[in-house]
Design a protein around this motif. Structure first.
Motif, PDB file in Angstrom:
ATOM      1  N   ARG A  22      38.477  24.753  14.309  1.00 16.58           N
ATOM      2  CA  ARG A  22      38.801  23.345  14.123  1.00 16.58           C
ATOM      3  C   ARG A  22      37.735  22.428  14.700  1.00 16.58           C
ATOM      4  O   ARG A  22      37.265  22.619  15.819  1.00 16.58           O
ATOM      5  CB  ARG A  22      40.140  23.033  14.803  1.00 16.58           C
ATOM      6  CG  ARG A  22      40.491  21.569  14.691  1.00 16.58           C
ATOM      7  CD  ARG A  22      41.904  21.280  15.126  1.00 16.58           C
ATOM      8  NE  ARG A  22      42.142  19.842  15.036  1.00 16.58           N
ATOM      9  CZ  ARG A  22      43.328  19.288  15.163  1.00 16.58           C
ATOM     10  NH1 ARG A  22      44.389  20.041  15.382  1.00 16.58           N
ATOM     11  NH2 ARG A  22      43.466  17.981  15.064  1.00 16.58           N
TER      12      ARG A  22
ATOM     13  N   ASP B 268      37.566  18.160  14.804  1.00 18.38           N
ATOM     14  CA  ASP B 268      38.288  16.937  14.431  1.00 18.38           C
ATOM     15  C   ASP B 268      39.477  17.297  13.532  1.00 18.38           C
ATOM     16  O   ASP B 268      40.288  18.113  13.910  1.00 18.38           O
ATOM     17  CB  ASP B 268      37.340  15.931  13.765  1.00 18.38           C
ATOM     18  CG  ASP B 268      36.291  15.425  14.760  1.00 18.38           C
ATOM     19  OD1 ASP B 268      36.574  15.456  15.985  1.00 18.38           O
ATOM     20  OD2 ASP B 268      35.202  15.038  14.322  1.00 18.38           O
ATOM     21  N   ASP B 269      39.513  16.730  12.315  1.00 17.92           N
ATOM     22  CA  ASP B 269      40.679  16.958  11.470  1.00 17.92           C
ATOM     23  C   ASP B 269      40.440  18.016  10.401  1.00 17.92           C
ATOM     24  O   ASP B 269      41.204  18.119   9.446  1.00 17.92           O
ATOM     25  CB  ASP B 269      41.089  15.653  10.793  1.00 17.92           C
ATOM     26  CG  ASP B 269      41.526  14.622  11.823  1.00 17.92           C
ATOM     27  OD1 ASP B 269      41.995  15.030  12.903  1.00 17.92           O
ATOM     28  OD2 ASP B 269      41.393  13.425  11.536  1.00 17.92           O
TER      29      ASP B 269
ATOM     30  N   GLY C  98      41.529  20.576   5.328  1.00 16.24           N
ATOM     31  CA  GLY C  98      42.080  19.638   6.299  1.00 16.24           C
ATOM     32  C   GLY C  98      43.067  20.330   7.222  1.00 16.24           C
ATOM     33  O   GLY C  98      43.689  21.323   6.852  1.00 16.24           O
ATOM     34  N   VAL C  99      43.220  19.787   8.427  1.00 13.48           N
ATOM     35  CA  VAL C  99      44.171  20.324   9.399  1.00 13.48           C
ATOM     36  C   VAL C  99      45.591  20.058   8.943  1.00 13.48           C
ATOM     37  O   VAL C  99      46.486  20.890   9.062  1.00 13.48           O
ATOM     38  CB  VAL C  99      43.948  19.660  10.777  1.00 13.48           C
ATOM     39  CG1 VAL C  99      45.098  19.978  11.716  1.00 13.48           C
ATOM     40  CG2 VAL C  99      42.628  20.085  11.364  1.00 13.48           C
ATOM     41  N   TYR C 100      45.792  18.866   8.391  1.00 15.75           N
ATOM     42  CA  TYR C 100      47.156  18.438   8.096  1.00 15.75           C
ATOM     43  C   TYR C 100      47.542  18.817   6.679  1.00 15.75           C
ATOM     44  O   TYR C 100      46.796  18.583   5.739  1.00 15.75           O
ATOM     45  CB  TYR C 100      47.286  16.923   8.288  1.00 15.75           C
ATOM     46  CG  TYR C 100      46.894  16.487   9.675  1.00 15.75           C
ATOM     47  CD1 TYR C 100      47.721  16.770  10.761  1.00 15.75           C
ATOM     48  CD2 TYR C 100      45.698  15.820   9.898  1.00 15.75           C
ATOM     49  CE1 TYR C 100      47.351  16.384  12.045  1.00 15.75           C
ATOM     50  CE2 TYR C 100      45.329  15.432  11.171  1.00 15.75           C
ATOM     51  CZ  TYR C 100      46.158  15.727  12.247  1.00 15.75           C
ATOM     52  OH  TYR C 100      45.793  15.349  13.499  1.00 15.75           O
TER      53      TYR C 100
ATOM     54  N   GLN D 126      51.074  20.715  15.917  1.00 14.89           N
ATOM     55  CA  GLN D 126      49.669  20.863  15.538  1.00 14.89           C
ATOM     56  C   GLN D 126      48.938  21.479  16.719  1.00 14.89           C
ATOM     57  O   GLN D 126      48.475  20.772  17.608  1.00 14.89           O
ATOM     58  CB  GLN D 126      49.067  19.497  15.202  1.00 14.89           C
ATOM     59  CG  GLN D 126      49.744  18.785  14.035  1.00 14.89           C
ATOM     60  CD  GLN D 126      49.407  19.411  12.697  1.00 14.89           C
ATOM     61  OE1 GLN D 126      48.424  20.151  12.565  1.00 14.89           O
ATOM     62  NE2 GLN D 126      50.220  19.149  11.691  1.00 14.89           N
TER      63      GLN D 126
ATOM     64  N   ASP E  96      52.804   8.865  14.921  1.00 22.81           N
ATOM     65  CA  ASP E  96      51.563   9.528  14.512  1.00 22.81           C
ATOM     66  C   ASP E  96      51.417   9.618  13.000  1.00 22.81           C
ATOM     67  O   ASP E  96      50.311   9.730  12.483  1.00 22.81           O
ATOM     68  CB  ASP E  96      51.493  10.948  15.099  1.00 22.81           C
ATOM     69  CG  ASP E  96      51.236  10.922  16.597  1.00 22.81           C
ATOM     70  OD1 ASP E  96      50.653   9.933  17.076  1.00 22.81           O
ATOM     71  OD2 ASP E  96      51.634  11.879  17.276  1.00 22.81           O
TER      72      ASP E  96
ATOM     73  N   HIS F 176      48.354   8.839   6.731  1.00 21.04           N
ATOM     74  CA  HIS F 176      47.359   9.373   7.657  1.00 21.04           C
ATOM     75  C   HIS F 176      48.014   9.716   8.981  1.00 21.04           C
ATOM     76  O   HIS F 176      49.093   9.231   9.302  1.00 21.04           O
ATOM     77  CB  HIS F 176      46.204   8.392   7.852  1.00 21.04           C
ATOM     78  CG  HIS F 176      46.613   7.002   8.255  1.00 21.04           C
ATOM     79  ND1 HIS F 176      46.383   6.475   9.486  1.00 21.04           N
ATOM     80  CD2 HIS F 176      47.259   6.040   7.548  1.00 21.04           C
ATOM     81  CE1 HIS F 176      46.842   5.246   9.545  1.00 21.04           C
ATOM     82  NE2 HIS F 176      47.387   4.960   8.381  1.00 21.04           N
TER      83      HIS F 176
ATOM     84  N   ALA G  51      41.920   6.346   9.380  1.00 23.07           N
ATOM     85  CA  ALA G  51      40.763   7.211   9.206  1.00 23.07           C
ATOM     86  C   ALA G  51      39.515   6.361   8.988  1.00 23.07           C
ATOM     87  O   ALA G  51      39.559   5.339   8.322  1.00 23.07           O
ATOM     88  CB  ALA G  51      40.985   8.114   8.025  1.00 23.07           C
TER      89      ALA G  51
ATOM     90  N   SER H  33      37.956  11.601   5.201  1.00 24.21           N
ATOM     91  CA  SER H  33      38.584  12.153   6.385  1.00 24.21           C
ATOM     92  C   SER H  33      39.747  13.078   6.025  1.00 24.21           C
ATOM     93  O   SER H  33      40.515  12.815   5.109  1.00 24.21           O
ATOM     94  CB  SER H  33      39.101  11.036   7.269  1.00 24.21           C
ATOM     95  OG  SER H  33      39.953  11.587   8.238  1.00 24.21           O
TER      96      SER H  33
ATOM     97  N   SER I 252      42.281  13.516   7.762  1.00 29.72           N
ATOM     98  CA  SER I 252      43.540  13.082   8.356  1.00 29.72           C
ATOM     99  C   SER I 252      44.286  12.136   7.430  1.00 29.72           C
ATOM    100  O   SER I 252      45.256  11.520   7.825  1.00 29.72           O
ATOM    101  CB  SER I 252      43.293  12.409   9.696  1.00 29.72           C
ATOM    102  OG  SER I 252      42.440  11.321   9.535  1.00 29.72           O
TER     103      SER I 252
END
Ligand code: NAG
Ligand code: NAG
Ligand code: NAG
Ligand code: NAG
Ligand code: NAG
Ligand code: NAG
Ligand code: CA
Ligand code: CA
Length: 450
Positions: free
Chosen positions: A23, A25-26, A150-152, A176, A185, A230, A235, A240, A242
């Protein structure tokens, strides 16, 4: 034999072991030095993991990824990234079609070697001028690769709304890594006209099935506004990881009446108008209609609301005539009258329908002078004929829908002013309509004659 089994077990373990994503950032990155694929296969390999060949557009990402291909082996290797000039020679693009602006190239690259190099890779090399820099290579070469995602994992939902408003919800895994998302968030923002961005407060939030799910009501939105969800602060850049854009919001078409109101009765201070209720097969837009608004236009051109009719639950589907009495009018004054239909939900009012012009009776005179009176009754007759025509059309058009025309759908349409005999005046129903008459229309004529 024993060694063979160990190698077999190791291979099985390796093939079932989960990918190791790193990982930054996002975004999450997967550095693969075992698959050895050509560019298209490498891209497909990333896609099956919900990812793409990586985009590298900052020193930060470039040096982060370089740590996973260091120290270089004696034989140099190159890792596919999501950058190519396959469409226009010399114009490198990322896989999402955006132009490559960041310069990660090795000093003598890209060189379109032998005129056939269109796909970029990141070097792991003992040559310091190459290590951690890019080269354009032959897309068919079997190389290592780096995927990125992406992380999300956003799950977006939106329900249909009237134009001008939107109901959306956005859900993200609540846990997360070592962080647990709080209600604030997960946010939704609207970009208006590509310039200003507004963050919308959530209207409800919950955690369900491991997802933090926030719902939002956006009450002023235009067709070309962009809505996105987001995590955390807004972002910084378009790409991005996120944020994710909502696809265009699906608006209902507002109901529009195709025929205007007709005048049923006029005095010096009130006018009674009636109109056909909004019905899907004849009028425009979408239901259910829950009310009507009646508007007046005076000589100064301003439209003012003269009142309205609220329907009871389910009543909006019935086909019938609506009647409304506009009161408090000025005697001997000309007005335009128009009706709009309102569908359920915020901002459900449709456009004003066709208008009808009326002239209130001058005070002290009650149908005395035939000049204006005749005109009014002529208009009345014309609009009545229009109504009858409309009823015929409705019955023909809607018969398939199996909606029974009820007698109560034709209320006392013809309240003639007291002391006035309509037979004295031009008040003929046009001929052709007679032939198309149906039972309910006869009832209507009888009522009229009464
Ligand atoms: C492949 O990557 C792994 C993990 O980074 C590393 O341990 C291994 O030495 C690499 N193998 C080759 C052939 O580069
Ligand atoms: C992969 O790229 C496509 C555009 O080429 C984009 O629509 C998609 O969201 C990307 N997927 C990920 C996981 O970044
Ligand atoms: C994202 O979430 C959806 C629904 O919550 C799930 O079906 C999907 O597998 C998830 N994708 C990834 C890459 O985790
Ligand atoms: C939106 O932008 C266009 C041009 O980019 C401009 O003509 C228009 O007036 C803007 N509208 C609003 C509501 O700001
Ligand atoms: C989030 O909540 C909305 C509204 O309650 C619902 O329609 C949607 O299905 C939920 N989303 C998820 C992923 O559970
Ligand atoms: C009624 O509408 C017509 C056509 O739009 C317009 O010419 C006229 O001025 C209007 N009359 C009033 C009283 O608003
Ligand atoms: Ca090239
Ligand atoms: Ca090259």
């Amino acid at each position: 034999m024993f060694v063979g089994i160990v190698i077999l077990v190791l291979n099985v373990l390796r093939s079932v072991s989960a990918d190791t994503w790193h990982r930054l950032d996002d975004a999450l990155y997967l550095v693969d030095n075992t698959s050895r694929l050509n560019y298209d296969e490498a891209h497909a390999y990333c896609l099956t993991r919900g990812a793409n060949l990586t985009r590298i557009d900052s020193d930060k990402i470039q040096s982060f990824l370089t740590t996973f291909i260091s120290p270089p082996l004696t034989t140099e290797r190159c890792f596919w990234i999501g950058c190519h000039d396959r469409e226009v020679e010399g114009q490198f693009k990322w896989l999402d079609g955006t132009q490559v602006r960041y310069d990660g190239w090795a000093s003598d690259q890209p060189d379109d070697g032998r005129g056939i190099q269109d796909c970029a890779c990141l070097w792991s090399s003992q040559d310091p001028n190459r290590h951690g820099r890019w080269d354009d290579n032959t897309c068919g070469a079997r190389l290592d690769l780096i995927c990125q995602k992406g992380v999300y994992n956003f799950t977006l939902t939106s329900s249909r709304s009237n134009p001008g408003s939107a109901y959306v919800s956005c859900a993200v895994d609540v846990v997360q890594g070592d962080q647990t998302l709080s209600p604030n968030d997960v946010r939704v923002s609207v970009v208006k006209n590509v310039s200003s961005t507004t963050s919308i407060p959530y209207s409800s939030t919950n955690v369900n099935g491991g997802l933090r799910n926030n719902s939002f009501v956006i009450d002023s939105i235009q067709d070309d506004d962009k809505i996105f969800c987001h995590v955390g602060k807004l972002a910084r850049t378009e790409r991005s990881f996120s944020r994710v854009d909502f696809s265009p919001i699906n608006f209902y078409a507002l109901p529009g009446l195709t025929s205007g109101p007709s005048v049923e009765d006029i005095s010096s201070t009130f006018v009674t108008v009636s109109w056909s209720s909004w019905i899907p097969c004849l009028d425009t837009g979408e239901g259910p209609v829950i009310s009507y608004l009646v508007y007046l236009q005076t000589m100064d051109g301003e439209w003012v609301e003269g009142g309205g009719i609220d329907l009871d639950m389910g009543e909006g589907d019935l086909q019938r005539r609506m009647e409304f009495v506009l009161t408090g009018l000025e005697p001997g004054t000309e007005y335009n009258i128009s009706v709009s239909a309102v569908r359920e939900g915020v901002g459900g009012e449709g456009p004003k329908g066709p208008l009808v012009s009326v002239m209130t009776i001058e005070s002290g005179r009650r149908f005395g002078a035939f000049g204006k009176g005749n005109l009014l009754w002529f208009l009345f007759g014309v609009s009545l004929a229009g109504n009858i025509l409309l009823v015929v059309v409705i019955m023909i058009t809607c018969r398939r829908q199996g909606k029974q025309q009820k007698k109560k759908t034709l209320p006392n349409l013809t309240r003639a002013p007291s002391g006035y005999d309509p037979k004295d005046h031009q008040y003929e129903v046009p001929g052709p309509l007679e032939t198309g008459m149906t039972t309910s229309m006869k009832v209507f004529r009888e009522q009229k004659a009464a």
